[in-house]
Write a protein that holds these residues in place. Sequence first.
Motif, PDB file in Angstrom:
ATOM      1  N   GLU A  52      -4.331   1.817   7.476  1.00 43.24           N
ATOM      2  CA  GLU A  52      -3.989   0.891   8.559  1.00 43.24           C
ATOM      3  C   GLU A  52      -2.522   1.020   8.941  1.00 43.24           C
ATOM      4  O   GLU A  52      -2.154   0.746  10.069  1.00 43.24           O
TER       5      GLU A  52
ATOM      6  N   ALA B 255      -2.597   3.609  11.601  1.00 43.35           N
ATOM      7  CA  ALA B 255      -3.265   3.088  12.800  1.00 43.35           C
ATOM      8  C   ALA B 255      -2.385   2.059  13.506  1.00 43.35           C
ATOM      9  O   ALA B 255      -2.240   2.083  14.731  1.00 43.35           O
ATOM     10  N   PHE B 256      -1.789   1.177  12.730  1.00 46.30           N
ATOM     11  CA  PHE B 256      -0.950   0.125  13.284  1.00 46.30           C
ATOM     12  C   PHE B 256       0.263   0.728  14.006  1.00 46.30           C
ATOM     13  O   PHE B 256       0.555   0.365  15.147  1.00 46.30           O
TER      14      PHE B 256
ATOM     15  N   PHE C  34      -1.464  -6.008   1.032  1.00 45.31           N
ATOM     16  CA  PHE C  34      -2.900  -5.872   1.313  1.00 45.31           C
ATOM     17  C   PHE C  34      -3.702  -6.423   0.135  1.00 45.31           C
ATOM     18  O   PHE C  34      -4.717  -7.061   0.313  1.00 45.31           O
TER      19      PHE C  34
ATOM     20  N   CYS D 220       5.828   1.147   2.490  1.00 49.64           N
ATOM     21  CA  CYS D 220       4.390   1.425   2.383  1.00 49.64           C
ATOM     22  C   CYS D 220       3.823   0.841   1.085  1.00 49.64           C
ATOM     23  O   CYS D 220       2.715   0.305   1.074  1.00 49.64           O
TER      24      CYS D 220
ATOM     25  N   LEU E 277       3.227  -4.494   7.836  1.00 50.19           N
ATOM     26  CA  LEU E 277       2.988  -3.416   8.809  1.00 50.19           C
ATOM     27  C   LEU E 277       4.041  -3.446   9.915  1.00 50.19           C
ATOM     28  O   LEU E 277       4.530  -2.396  10.343  1.00 50.19           O
TER      29      LEU E 277
ATOM     30  N   THR F 222       0.881  -1.985   0.671  1.00 51.34           N
ATOM     31  CA  THR F 222      -0.256  -1.860  -0.238  1.00 51.34           C
ATOM     32  C   THR F 222      -0.364  -3.119  -1.098  1.00 51.34           C
ATOM     33  O   THR F 222      -1.455  -3.660  -1.292  1.00 51.34           O
TER      34      THR F 222
ATOM     35  N   PRO G 208      -3.103   2.579   2.283  1.00 49.75           N
ATOM     36  CA  PRO G 208      -3.780   1.877   3.389  1.00 49.75           C
ATOM     37  C   PRO G 208      -3.554   2.608   4.711  1.00 49.75           C
ATOM     38  O   PRO G 208      -2.451   2.610   5.238  1.00 49.75           O
TER      39      PRO G 208
ATOM     40  N   ARG H  39      -0.638   2.806  17.232  1.00 48.87           N
ATOM     41  CA  ARG H  39      -1.057   2.033  18.407  1.00 48.87           C
ATOM     42  C   ARG H  39       0.110   1.902  19.371  1.00 48.87           C
ATOM     43  O   ARG H  39      -0.065   1.955  20.582  1.00 48.87           O
TER      44      ARG H  39
ATOM     45  N   TYR I 251       0.133  -9.134   5.125  1.00 48.00           N
ATOM     46  CA  TYR I 251      -0.116  -7.712   5.357  1.00 48.00           C
ATOM     47  C   TYR I 251       0.401  -7.315   6.734  1.00 48.00           C
ATOM     48  O   TYR I 251       1.070  -6.300   6.883  1.00 48.00           O
ATOM     49  N   GLU I 252       0.118  -8.158   7.727  1.00 49.03           N
ATOM     50  CA  GLU I 252       0.565  -7.852   9.085  1.00 49.03           C
ATOM     51  C   GLU I 252       2.095  -7.760   9.153  1.00 49.03           C
ATOM     52  O   GLU I 252       2.647  -6.878   9.794  1.00 49.03           O
TER      53      GLU I 252
END
Length: 97
Positions: free
Chosen positions: A68, A71-72, A23, A16, A35, A20, A66, A75, A31-32
């Motif tokens: 995200e 969220a990532f 990001f 994590c 994740l 950050t 973040p 999903r 960043y992707e």
Amino acid sequence: MGAEMSDVIEKFDTLCDEATAAFGEELDISYEMSLLRILKFVKENLGCKEDFICRFENILMSNNSPFEVVAFCMRELQWSEIKDFVVLTMNPSQDHS
């Protein structure tokens, strides 16, 4: 929490932190990609799901993580515990229709 469990959570926290940094474009990885590493790691360590849920909730409540990441991962993982947490904790309206 056993030593193995704390190692897993420590590694999760490190990933994590890397996300950050990615990001903020401080790392060479995208960043992707950072994740994707987190999602893969969580999927490889589902025995620690309860601990991951706590970490995801902490990320959602923190202003400097973040969100995200959550969220990532959600999903694909679709954990009802996180969905319920978001609805109960973060939904400003109490209309659950």
